[in-house]
Enzyme design. Structure first.
Site, PDB file in Angstrom:
ATOM      1  N   ARG A  38      47.861  56.504  37.803  1.00  0.00           N
ATOM      2  CA  ARG A  38      47.675  55.629  38.961  1.00  0.00           C
ATOM      3  C   ARG A  38      48.918  54.779  39.159  1.00  0.00           C
ATOM      4  NH1 ARG A  38      47.595  50.803  36.722  1.00  0.00           N
ATOM      5  NH2 ARG A  38      46.415  50.389  34.816  1.00  0.00           N
TER       6      ARG A  38
ATOM      7  N   LEU B 240      43.117  46.516  40.913  1.00  0.00           N
ATOM      8  CA  LEU B 240      43.037  47.698  41.767  1.00  0.00           C
ATOM      9  C   LEU B 240      44.225  48.620  41.522  1.00  0.00           C
ATOM     10  CD1 LEU B 240      42.154  47.417  45.545  1.00  0.00           C
ATOM     11  CD2 LEU B 240      43.902  49.009  44.771  1.00  0.00           C
TER      12      LEU B 240
ATOM     13  N   GLY C 168      40.571  53.394  41.137  1.00  0.00           N
ATOM     14  CA  GLY C 168      39.816  52.485  41.984  1.00  0.00           C
ATOM     15  C   GLY C 168      39.966  51.025  41.626  1.00  0.00           C
ATOM     16  N   VAL C 169      38.826  50.311  41.533  1.00  0.00           N
ATOM     17  CA  VAL C 169      38.838  48.863  41.357  1.00  0.00           C
ATOM     18  C   VAL C 169      37.946  48.481  40.184  1.00  0.00           C
ATOM     19  CG1 VAL C 169      36.977  48.525  43.058  1.00  0.00           C
ATOM     20  CG2 VAL C 169      38.528  46.626  42.524  1.00  0.00           C
ATOM     21  N   ALA C 170      38.424  47.527  39.385  1.00  0.00           N
ATOM     22  CA  ALA C 170      37.689  47.031  38.218  1.00  0.00           C
ATOM     23  C   ALA C 170      37.317  45.576  38.457  1.00  0.00           C
ATOM     24  CB  ALA C 170      38.537  47.163  36.960  1.00  0.00           C
TER      25      ALA C 170
ATOM     26  N   CYS D 103      48.329  43.415  35.070  1.00  0.00           N
ATOM     27  CA  CYS D 103      48.931  43.994  36.276  1.00  0.00           C
ATOM     28  C   CYS D 103      50.381  43.541  36.450  1.00  0.00           C
ATOM     29  CB  CYS D 103      48.106  43.667  37.509  1.00  0.00           C
ATOM     30  SG  CYS D 103      46.396  44.258  37.399  1.00  0.00           S
TER      31      CYS D 103
END
Length: 203
Positions: free
Chosen positions: A66, A134, A146-148, A164
């Site tokens: 990702r 994300l 996706g999103v956590a 991040c």
């Protein structure tokens, strides 16, 4: 939109399943949302820099495909993986990212919490603290990852990284904001908020 509830699953197993599904898709394949929790793991995106991994200890680090830097996944965090054909829907990646962020913001607003996205750092923030991370991968016009969303978890592992790639970033979660949702209930609410936006935009 098909929603799968996967429970607690190993990260590598789930990542491989996403790649397999995406590679096998055709123009008629259903779009799917996968709701899942993972045992403790750090994941490092394609452009991830090693200096953002501070002290992983005994938590494994997995380098994945990702975008983005490093983040942490663990029990009590609900992850919504988005296996979508954005080429078929005509939705661009920037619009999709905004839809994902707005789904989290909508969930929080329902419980009286004001949240916002940041143009310089994808995700969702409450009073400057990050509550959702994300990252996506696009292959032949189809997305995965996706999103956590942090729900009710041990946040300590986030102190072992720059989440991040954001130096000094503090994390928060639904429990600490007084929102008494389980990860399962939060996942259902998040999927509902996203599906509403997706269907409205895709029509």
């Amino acid at each position: 939109m098909y929603i799968r509830h996967l429970g607690l699953r190993p990260y590598l197993e789930t990542w491989e399943a996403m790649r397999t599904y995406t590679a096998a898709r055709d123009t008629d394949s259903a779009d799917e949302l996968w709701l899942v929790q993972h045992p403790p793991v750090f994941t490092q995106g394609q452009a991830g820099k090693t200096e953002h991994l501070l002290a992983p200890g005994d938590i494994p680090v997995i380098h994945i495909d990702r975008g983005g830097q490093i983040t942490y996944h663990g029990p009590g965090q609900i992850i919504m993986y988005l296996l979508l054909d954005i080429r078929r829907s005509g939705i661009g990646i920037r619009a999709l990212v905004s839809m994902i962020e707005n789904s989290v913001i909508t969930l929080l607003q329902t419980h009286g919490i004001t949240a916002a996205a940041r143009p310089d750092a994808p995700g969702v923030y409450v009073a400057g603290n990050k509550i959702a991370s994300l990252g996506l991968k696009i292959s032949n016009g189809r997305t995965y990852h996706g999103v956590a969303l942090n729900v009710d978890m041990d946040l300590e592992p986030f102190t072992r990284i720059n989440p991040c790639g954001l130096v000094g970033m503090h994390m928060t979660q639904l429990r600490d904001l007084g929102i008494p949702l389980s990860p399962t209930a939060a996942g259902d609410a998040l999927a509902a908020a996203f599906t509403q936006q997706w269907l409205a935009r895709a029509c």
